[in-house]
Motif scaffolding. Structure first.
Motif, mmCIF file in Angstrom:
data_model
loop_
_atom_site.group_PDB
_atom_site.id
_atom_site.type_symbol
_atom_site.label_atom_id
_atom_site.label_comp_id
_atom_site.label_asym_id
_atom_site.label_seq_id
_atom_site.Cartn_x
_atom_site.Cartn_y
_atom_site.Cartn_z
ATOM 1 N N TRP A 1 -3.221 -7.133 15.545
ATOM 2 C CA TRP A 1 -2.575 -8.441 15.415
ATOM 3 C C TRP A 1 -1.086 -8.348 15.704
ATOM 4 O O TRP A 1 -0.484 -7.283 15.585
ATOM 5 C CB TRP A 1 -2.826 -9.065 14.033
ATOM 6 N N THR A 2 -0.508 -9.476 16.085
ATOM 7 C CA THR A 2 0.926 -9.592 16.336
ATOM 8 C C THR A 2 1.393 -10.885 15.689
ATOM 9 O O THR A 2 0.712 -11.899 15.800
ATOM 10 C CB THR A 2 1.224 -9.707 17.849
ATOM 11 N N ASP A 3 2.539 -10.858 15.030
ATOM 12 C CA ASP A 3 3.025 -12.118 14.450
ATOM 13 C C ASP A 3 4.202 -12.667 15.253
ATOM 14 O O ASP A 3 4.628 -12.073 16.250
ATOM 15 C CB ASP A 3 3.316 -11.980 12.949
ATOM 16 N N ASN A 4 4.696 -13.830 14.836
ATOM 17 C CA ASN A 4 5.736 -14.500 15.624
ATOM 18 C C ASN A 4 7.083 -13.791 15.539
ATOM 19 O O ASN A 4 8.014 -14.141 16.240
ATOM 20 C CB ASN A 4 5.868 -15.973 15.206
ATOM 21 N N LYS A 5 7.212 -12.797 14.682
ATOM 22 C CA LYS A 5 8.448 -12.024 14.635
ATOM 23 C C LYS A 5 8.298 -10.709 15.398
ATOM 24 O O LYS A 5 9.180 -9.861 15.368
ATOM 25 C CB LYS A 5 8.830 -11.744 13.184
ATOM 26 N N GLY A 6 7.170 -10.524 16.031
ATOM 27 C CA GLY A 6 6.981 -9.323 16.856
ATOM 28 C C GLY A 6 6.375 -8.152 16.113
ATOM 29 O O GLY A 6 6.117 -7.116 16.707
ATOM 30 N N TRP B 1 -3.428 -18.057 16.664
ATOM 31 C CA TRP B 1 -3.300 -18.789 15.414
ATOM 32 C C TRP B 1 -1.968 -19.491 15.297
ATOM 33 O O TRP B 1 -0.979 -19.107 15.924
ATOM 34 C CB TRP B 1 -3.447 -17.802 14.242
ATOM 35 N N SER B 2 -1.925 -20.510 14.419
ATOM 36 C CA SER B 2 -0.662 -21.138 14.051
ATOM 37 C C SER B 2 -0.486 -20.914 12.560
ATOM 38 O O SER B 2 -1.267 -20.217 11.930
ATOM 39 C CB SER B 2 -0.716 -22.634 14.353
ATOM 40 N N GLY B 3 0.535 -21.530 12.001
ATOM 41 C CA GLY B 3 0.750 -21.432 10.561
ATOM 42 C C GLY B 3 -0.312 -22.209 9.793
ATOM 43 O O GLY B 3 -0.314 -22.216 8.567
ATOM 44 N N GLY B 4 -1.212 -22.857 10.489
ATOM 45 C CA GLY B 4 -2.259 -23.642 9.846
ATOM 46 C C GLY B 4 -3.430 -22.812 9.368
ATOM 47 O O GLY B 4 -4.412 -23.343 8.869
ATOM 48 N N ILE B 5 -3.332 -21.506 9.515
ATOM 49 C CA ILE B 5 -4.360 -20.618 8.984
ATOM 50 C C ILE B 5 -3.870 -20.123 7.618
ATOM 51 O O ILE B 5 -2.691 -19.877 7.426
ATOM 52 C CB ILE B 5 -4.589 -19.431 9.959
ATOM 53 N N SER B 6 -4.819 -20.004 6.694
ATOM 54 C CA SER B 6 -4.455 -19.665 5.316
ATOM 55 C C SER B 6 -3.786 -18.299 5.197
ATOM 56 O O SER B 6 -3.947 -17.430 6.048
ATOM 57 C CB SER B 6 -5.691 -19.683 4.437
ATOM 58 N N HIS C 1 6.568 -17.749 9.589
ATOM 59 C CA HIS C 1 6.204 -16.345 9.743
ATOM 60 C C HIS C 1 4.683 -16.268 9.681
ATOM 61 O O HIS C 1 4.099 -16.361 8.611
ATOM 62 C CB HIS C 1 6.849 -15.515 8.619
ATOM 63 N N PHE C 2 4.051 -16.166 10.835
ATOM 64 C CA PHE C 2 2.592 -16.175 10.832
ATOM 65 C C PHE C 2 2.051 -15.301 11.948
ATOM 66 O O PHE C 2 2.761 -14.969 12.896
ATOM 67 C CB PHE C 2 2.067 -17.609 10.957
ATOM 68 N N VAL C 3 0.812 -14.939 11.824
ATOM 69 C CA VAL C 3 0.139 -14.125 12.837
ATOM 70 C C VAL C 3 -0.186 -15.035 14.023
ATOM 71 O O VAL C 3 -0.762 -16.108 13.855
ATOM 72 C CB VAL C 3 -1.147 -13.498 12.265
ATOM 73 N N GLN C 4 0.240 -14.620 15.210
ATOM 74 C CA GLN C 4 0.012 -15.433 16.394
ATOM 75 C C GLN C 4 -1.265 -15.042 17.107
ATOM 76 O O GLN C 4 -1.948 -15.881 17.671
ATOM 77 C CB GLN C 4 1.174 -15.244 17.375
ATOM 78 N N GLU C 5 -1.526 -13.756 17.106
ATOM 79 C CA GLU C 5 -2.618 -13.297 17.957
ATOM 80 C C GLU C 5 -3.391 -12.178 17.276
ATOM 81 O O GLU C 5 -2.796 -11.252 16.726
ATOM 82 C CB GLU C 5 -2.030 -12.799 19.273
ATOM 83 N N HIS D 1 -1.064 -11.056 5.209
ATOM 84 C CA HIS D 1 0.098 -11.649 5.848
ATOM 85 C C HIS D 1 0.480 -12.921 5.089
ATOM 86 O O HIS D 1 -0.393 -13.666 4.662
ATOM 87 C CB HIS D 1 -0.239 -11.986 7.312
ATOM 88 N N PRO D 2 1.788 -13.208 4.944
ATOM 89 C CA PRO D 2 2.169 -14.416 4.174
ATOM 90 C C PRO D 2 1.813 -15.735 4.855
ATOM 91 O O PRO D 2 1.606 -16.740 4.169
ATOM 92 C CB PRO D 2 3.689 -14.273 4.023
ATOM 93 N N MET D 3 1.718 -15.776 6.188
ATOM 94 C CA MET D 3 1.389 -17.005 6.931
ATOM 95 C C MET D 3 2.229 -18.213 6.480
ATOM 96 O O MET D 3 1.700 -19.221 6.020
ATOM 97 C CB MET D 3 -0.102 -17.325 6.785
ATOM 98 N N GLU D 4 3.530 -18.106 6.664
ATOM 99 C CA GLU D 4 4.409 -19.240 6.345
ATOM 100 C C GLU D 4 4.421 -20.213 7.516
ATOM 101 O O GLU D 4 4.577 -19.824 8.661
ATOM 102 C CB GLU D 4 5.841 -18.736 6.088
#
Lengths: 155, 105
Positions: free
Chosen positions: B90-95, B63-68, B44-48, B25-28
Motif C-alpha cells: 500500500w501507499t498513502d497520500n504522504k508517500g 481509495w479515498s478518505g471515505g474508507i474506514s 492522511h489516507f491510503v491511496q493505493e 492506518h488512521p485514514m483521516e
C-alpha cells in the motif's frame, strides 16, 4: 457547461502534478495503467466522480449484489460487499452518495480476479450506497439505501 | 516501517483464492477537526493497495478518505494454489507505504 470546463481544467492540472510526482520518483507507477484519479476522488457529486474514473452512463442492473446493513449505527464503519454476476468484469467502484466526497474506492480487477470486493466505508449521513461495475466495455450500477444513525465523516 | 502494518490471510479453495487483509492506518479525511485545538486534521489516507501474485497484479484498489480507519479489504482471484506467495502493498497520500509477502494456505 462552464462548470464542466472548470472541472476539466482542474483535472488536467492534477494529472500534471501526478506525472511530475512520478518522474521525481515519489510514486512508483504499477503495471496497471490506471492511476489514482485526483479529480474523481475530489468530485462532490456521484456523476462527476464516475466521469472522473471513466465509468459514466451506467445502466442499472440487478446482477450486482450489494451487501450492506439496512441501518448502520456507526457511520464510521459500514461493512460493504459488492459482487457481480457478469463475466469479464474489469473494475468496481463503491460510492456513498451522502458523503462530501462520494467516491470511496475504485478497484481495478486484474487477471483472474473475481468481481467481488468487500471493505468498510465511512458514511456521513443516510444515503445510497452505489456500486458501479465495468464489464465487457459496458458500465452497470446498482444501489442500496443505508440509514446512518451517527455520521462518520467530519465531527 | 517499524511495525508491521499489514495483516493478510489468503486461503485457496479449489481454484479460487480468497484474500482478506487488514491495514493499520488512521485514514483521516481532511475534514475532521481536532476537538481540543479546533484545527483541521490534514488528510492522511491510503491511496493505493496492490495485490500481486506471481508478478500478475490481481487487484489494484484506489481509495479515498471515505474508507474506514484501519481499512479492511477482501477480494477473490483464480489461478493460485496452496503455498504460493501473494504480495500486498500500500501507499498513502504522504508517500509512505508498506508491503508484505503472505503464503496462500
Amino acid at each position: 457547461m462552464t462548470m464542466k470546463r472548470r472541472v476539466f481544467l482542474k483535472g488536467s492540472l492534477a494529472a500534471g502534478t501526478v506525472s511530475v510526482a512520478i518522474s521525481a520518483g515519489l510514486l512508483t507507477p504499477g503495471p496497471v495503467l490506471a492511476t489514482w484519479s485526483k479529480t474523481a476522488f475530489e468530485a462532490k457529486s456521484v456523476d462527476d466522480a464516475l466521469q472522473g474514473i471513466g465509468l459514466s452512463g451506467a445502466a442499472e442492473s440487478s446482477d450486482i449484489k450489494i451487501k450492506a446493513p439496512d441501518i448502520a449505527e456507526n457511520g464510521a464503519v459500514v461493512p460493504i460487499t459488492v459482487s457481480a454476476g457478469m463475466d469479464g468484469a474489469e473494475a468496481i467502484a463503491i460510492l456513498a452518495s451522502g458523503n462530501n466526497v462520494p467516491l470511496t474506492s475504485n478497484y481495478v480487477l486484474g487477471n483472474g480476479a473475481e468481481p467481488f470486493v468487500s471493505t468498510r466505508v465511512k458514511m456521513a449521513k443516510t444515503g445510497d450506497v452505489v456500486a458501479v461495475v465495468k464489464a465487457g466495455g459496458k458500465v452497470y450500477m446498482n444501489k442500496k439505501e443505508v440509514k446512518v444513525t451517527i455520521g462518520g465523516c467530519g465531527g | 516501517m517499524a511495525k508491521k502494518s499489514i495483516k493478510v490471510r489468503a486461503k485457496a479453495k479449489g481454484d479460487m483464492t480468497t484474500v482478506k487483509c487488514l491495514i493499520s492506518h488512521p485514514m483521516e479525511t481532511g475534514l475532521r477537526k481536532d476537538k481540543k485545538t479546533g484545527q483541521v486534521i490534514p488528510a492522511h489516507f491510503v491511496q493505493e493497495v496492490i495485490g500481486t501474485h506471481n508478478g500478475n497484479t490481481v487487484m489494484t484498489a484506489h481509495w479515498s478518505g471515505g474508507i474506514s480507519k484501519n481499512p479492511y479489504l477482501s477480494f477473490k482471484f483464480a489461478g493460485a494454489k496452496k503455498g504460493d506467495t501473494l504480495n500486498i502493498s500500500w501507499t498513502d497520500n504522504k508517500g509512505a507505504g508498506d508491503s508484505l509477502d503472505a503464503t496462500i494456505k
